[in-house]
Design a protein around this motif. Structure first.
Motif, short mmCIF file in Angstrom:
data_model
loop_
_atom_site.label_atom_id
_atom_site.label_comp_id
_atom_site.label_asym_id
_atom_site.label_seq_id
_atom_site.Cartn_x
_atom_site.Cartn_y
_atom_site.Cartn_z
N ALA A 96 0.85 -1.19 0.00
CA ALA A 96 0.00 0.00 0.00
C ALA A 96 0.88 1.24 0.00
N ALA A 97 0.24 2.38 -0.24
CA ALA A 97 0.93 3.67 -0.15
C ALA A 97 0.05 4.64 0.62
N ILE A 98 0.66 5.47 1.43
CA ILE A 98 -0.08 6.48 2.18
C ILE A 98 -0.32 7.67 1.27
N SER A 99 -1.59 7.99 1.06
CA SER A 99 -1.92 9.09 0.15
C SER A 99 -2.18 10.40 0.87
N GLY A 100 -2.26 10.37 2.19
CA GLY A 100 -2.44 11.60 2.94
C GLY A 100 -3.06 11.35 4.30
N ALA A 101 -3.28 12.44 5.03
CA ALA A 101 -3.89 12.36 6.35
C ALA A 101 -5.40 12.27 6.22
N HIS A 102 -6.03 11.71 7.26
CA HIS A 102 -7.49 11.64 7.33
C HIS A 102 -7.89 12.10 8.73
N GLY A 103 -8.54 13.23 8.82
CA GLY A 103 -8.95 13.75 10.12
C GLY A 103 -7.79 14.39 10.86
N VAL A 104 -8.00 14.60 12.16
CA VAL A 104 -6.99 15.31 12.95
C VAL A 104 -6.30 14.42 13.97
N THR A 105 -6.67 13.15 14.05
CA THR A 105 -6.14 12.30 15.12
C THR A 105 -5.00 11.38 14.68
#
Length: 163
Positions: free
Chosen positions: A10-19
């Motif tokens: 997999a690859a991290i495509s970005g942040a999700h939310g603030v936590t």
């Protein structure tokens, strides 16, 4: 196969939310396959939770990521595991990583180039071969096009070889 280089799941495509959660682009067989592995990137990321998102990927939380800033810093990071952590395959199965870098030859013995990519546009895998002159061509990963492969070479039917 003898190659023991890491395999990207997999690859991290970005942040999700603030936590500290991250969005993942999945390669392979989805969330179930990813859940089988608890650590990634030689143990630097430990999976805590994972769930599907509504865009075909996943939302994950890693123990080491505590806030949005840390999650954003991981954008474009690939999640890898050791090749030998994957299950053995049957004779007609392969991992994409096993094909990359193989010498491609025709069934008449002509050197065609090197396997430089394995793509899947929905119907089946497509093998991309780079010729020594820099030009590339693609063939379907079917029994008619790819006659055989091992850990040294991929044999392509002359009918599919771009000559």
């Amino acid at each position: 196969m003898t190659d023991r280089s890491p395999v990207t799941l997999a690859a991290i495509s970005g942040a999700h939310g603030v936590t500290g959660e991250v969005r993942l682009k999945l390669f392979g067989e989805g969330i179930a396959a990813l859940k089988q592995h608890k650590t990634f990137n030689d143990g630097s990321l430990t999976l805590k939770k994972i769930r599907p998102d509504n865009k075909g990927g996943a939302i994950a939380r890693f123990v080491e990521v505590i806030d949005r800033n840390a999650a954003e810093a991981l954008r474009s990071t690939v999640l890898t595991i050791a090749r030998d952590a994957l299950p053995e395959l049957s004779e007609d199965e392969y991992y994409h990583t096993d094909l990359l870098g193989l010498a491609a030859v025709s069934d008449t013995g002509e050197a065609l180039g090197t396997v430089c990519a394995v793509e899947n546009f929905g119907a089946q895998d497509v093998i991309e071969i780079a010729r020594p002159n820099g030009k590339k061509f693609m063939i379907p990963m079917t029994k008619q096009a790819v006659i055989e492969w091992d850990d040294k070479r991929l044999v392509v039917s002359k009918d599919f070889a771009d000559t």
